[in-house]
Enzyme design. Structure first.
Site, PDB file in Angstrom:
ATOM      1  N   GLY A  13       9.036 -81.943 -56.527  1.00 35.21           N
ATOM      2  CA  GLY A  13       8.307 -83.215 -56.468  1.00 35.21           C
ATOM      3  C   GLY A  13       8.361 -83.916 -57.818  1.00 35.21           C
ATOM      4  O   GLY A  13       8.357 -83.254 -58.847  1.00 35.21           O
TER       5      GLY A  13
ATOM      6  N   MET B 170      -3.959 -83.439 -54.254  1.00 38.19           N
ATOM      7  CA  MET B 170      -2.782 -82.558 -54.228  1.00 38.19           C
ATOM      8  C   MET B 170      -3.037 -81.241 -54.949  1.00 38.19           C
ATOM      9  O   MET B 170      -3.918 -81.160 -55.808  1.00 38.19           O
ATOM     10  CB  MET B 170      -1.580 -83.266 -54.831  1.00 38.19           C
ATOM     11  N   GLY B 171      -2.200 -80.274 -54.650  1.00 40.20           N
ATOM     12  CA  GLY B 171      -2.331 -78.942 -55.246  1.00 40.20           C
ATOM     13  C   GLY B 171      -2.195 -77.928 -54.140  1.00 40.20           C
ATOM     14  O   GLY B 171      -3.151 -77.647 -53.432  1.00 40.20           O
ATOM     15  N   ARG B 172      -0.970 -77.442 -53.996  1.00 45.93           N
ATOM     16  CA  ARG B 172      -0.665 -76.615 -52.827  1.00 45.93           C
ATOM     17  C   ARG B 172      -1.234 -75.197 -52.953  1.00 45.93           C
ATOM     18  O   ARG B 172      -1.937 -74.734 -52.078  1.00 45.93           O
ATOM     19  CB  ARG B 172       0.853 -76.564 -52.678  1.00 45.93           C
TER      20      ARG B 172
ATOM     21  N   ARG C  41       0.964 -88.805 -58.105  1.00 48.26           N
ATOM     22  CA  ARG C  41       2.162 -88.522 -58.911  1.00 48.26           C
ATOM     23  C   ARG C  41       2.812 -89.818 -59.379  1.00 48.26           C
ATOM     24  O   ARG C  41       3.830 -89.805 -60.063  1.00 48.26           O
ATOM     25  CB  ARG C  41       3.223 -87.792 -58.084  1.00 48.26           C
TER      26      ARG C  41
ATOM     27  N   ILE D 206       2.640 -81.455 -61.383  1.00 45.95           N
ATOM     28  CA  ILE D 206       1.298 -82.016 -61.547  1.00 45.95           C
ATOM     29  C   ILE D 206       0.255 -80.943 -61.227  1.00 45.95           C
ATOM     30  O   ILE D 206      -0.883 -81.039 -61.650  1.00 45.95           O
ATOM     31  CB  ILE D 206       1.041 -83.273 -60.664  1.00 45.95           C
ATOM     32  N   ASP D 207       0.664 -79.915 -60.467  1.00 47.24           N
ATOM     33  CA  ASP D 207      -0.297 -78.903 -60.020  1.00 47.24           C
ATOM     34  C   ASP D 207      -0.780 -77.986 -61.148  1.00 47.24           C
ATOM     35  O   ASP D 207      -1.780 -77.286 -60.975  1.00 47.24           O
ATOM     36  CB  ASP D 207       0.318 -78.022 -58.913  1.00 47.24           C
TER      37      ASP D 207
ATOM     38  N   HIS E  49       0.575 -88.979 -52.640  1.00 46.83           N
ATOM     39  CA  HIS E  49       1.577 -89.283 -53.675  1.00 46.83           C
ATOM     40  C   HIS E  49       1.117 -90.307 -54.698  1.00 46.83           C
ATOM     41  O   HIS E  49       1.778 -90.481 -55.725  1.00 46.83           O
ATOM     42  CB  HIS E  49       2.884 -89.714 -53.003  1.00 46.83           C
TER      43      HIS E  49
ATOM     44  N   ARG F 180     -15.836 -90.226 -43.814  1.00 43.37           N
ATOM     45  CA  ARG F 180     -14.502 -90.821 -43.962  1.00 43.37           C
ATOM     46  C   ARG F 180     -13.634 -89.897 -44.799  1.00 43.37           C
ATOM     47  O   ARG F 180     -14.146 -89.182 -45.660  1.00 43.37           O
ATOM     48  CB  ARG F 180     -14.584 -92.164 -44.687  1.00 43.37           C
TER      49      ARG F 180
END
Ligand code: F6P
Length: 397
Positions: free
Chosen positions: A19, A192-194, A322, A149-150, A319, A313
């Protein structure tokens, strides 16, 4: 003599894989600055390992790239192509290993076609894992630069791109507070952050998110979400921000007991990318939590009893985290890593990864650098996150 100088001129290939991430161009510019200053050449390889295998190169002329380090994304393009994809599927371990080594040799022989003497691979554990295997099994002249980024790579205090992404997520969560307050809503913000929750935990704590969910700690829907919302409502809170990492999952017990819209099968059967990573955007945990909360008529009744609206909500930052230009920290870190990686290549020092340790740029074996770094259970950041959640209702009782 001229012939001799020409022969000694080194060509250093560079690729970016996985990514994209703010700061990739900063690393590239650092490499270019150092290599051109010494009179050698940098060859850009397009689209990560895809372009490497297909011999796709880009000419890099530093005279046209002034201040490249200030620009987001990657000039080289990127992809998630994994040259070992098919080999990884082989069941027999001996056959699998033989195939992996064969591929490593084939890849190392690509240096000739690409006309490069060395390769600097900029990427996360997947991209760097490919480079490490090429070095281990075929002795290829590779150097790694950690990127994500993670922030989930070991041996480096921070990866470039992380603090830019944290700032983007924090800005959004700060901003969302006003609309959340106006409507008395619950916002579930997906960050994000898998595999690691660094982005969620740091941006969540920095913005005072009311509930923080990360992959390192399976959550209990009833205890960690529903109960906290009740307690907060009881003491007068009228809006709530839940920072939810895209990789956060409920415990097996909670999944079976509390969830109506997904099962274990849903998690197990998620499609995967070339490296076998689950495509979490197809799961969308913030949406699932939102749906589950909306099914809780008991919670809705509870909110109404306290004269509070019950509207949930979800917002997926995805993305946008990033995107854009790197912040100053990531520009400087990228430049420094790039210069050091180039220096290693110029000194013929291979199989290494550059990293940030304290204030110093250091060098570690690539095989070590590809390892993952998740949030330790005794992290002071986790304690902070718990305190922020708890004290906001316990202190008002
Ligand atoms: O590279 C890491 C990452 O930013 C993860 O946080 C996220 O799960 C993934 O990339 C998304 O990848 P893609 O851009 O392929 O959707």
């Amino acid at each position: 003599m001229i012939h001799l100088v020409k022969k000694m001129k080194k060509k250093i290939g560079v690729l970016t894989g996985g990514g994209d991430c703010p700061g990739l161009n900063s690393v590239l510019y650092g490499i270019l600055l150092k290599v051109t200053d010494i009179g050698h050449t940098v060859i850009g390889i397009e689209k990560g390992w895809k372009g490497f295998l297909e011999n796709k190169t880009i000419e890099l002329d530093i005279t046209r790239l002034d201040d490249l380090h200030t620009i987001g994304g990657t000039l080289l393009y990127t992809s998630r192509t994994n040259p070992y994809k098919d080999a990884k599927k082989i069941k027999d371990p001996v056959e699998k290993q033989t195939r992996i080594e064969e591929i490593a040799h084939q890849m190392a022989s690509q240096f000739k076609d690409l006309e490069i003497d060395a390769l600097i691979a900029i990427g996360g554990d997947d991209t760097l894992g490919v480079a490490a295997a090429m070095h281990e099994y075929a002795g290829a002249n590779v150097i790694g630069v950690p990127k994500t980024i993670d922030n989930d790579l070991s041996c480096t205090d921070y990866t470039f791109g992380f603090w830019s992404a944290v700032q983007l997520a924090s800005n959004t969560m700060d901003n969302i507070t006003t609309t959340s307050r106006s409507h008395q809503r619950i916002f579930v913000v997906q960050i994000m952050g898998r595999d690691a929750g660094w982005l969620t935990l740091v941006s969540g704590v920095s913005t005072g998110a009311d509930i923080i969910l990360i992959p390192e700690r399976e959550f209990d829907f009833e205890k960690d979400i529903v109960n906290v919302l009740r307690e907060r409502t009881k003491v007068g809170h009228k809006y709530h921000i839940i920072a939810c990492s895209e990789g956060a999952v409920p415990s097996t017990e909670s999944l079976q007991r509390d969830f109506n819209t997904i099962t274990q099968e849903t998690l197990d059967q998620l499609p995967k990318d070339d490296y076998g990573n689950p495509l979490l955007s197809k799961l969308n945990m913030s949406k699932i939590i939102t749906k589950e909360l909306n099914l809780r008529t008991d919670l809705k009744d509870f909110f109404l009893k306290y004269d509070t609206e019950f509207e949930v909500r979800d917002v997926v930052l995805g993305h946008t985290m990033r995107a854009g230009t790197p912040n100053s920290f990531d520009r400087i870190l990228g430049l420094r890593l790039g210069v050091r990686a180039a220096q290693l290549a110029l000194e013929d020092n291979y199989g290494l990864m550059v990293s940030l340790r304290g204030e110093q740029i250091e060098v570690v074996p690539l095989s070590e650098g590809v390892k993952k770094k998740i949030i330790p259970q005794d992290s002071d950041l986790l304690e902070l996150s718990e305190l922020i959640t708890k004290v906001k209702y316990e202190s008002r009782r």
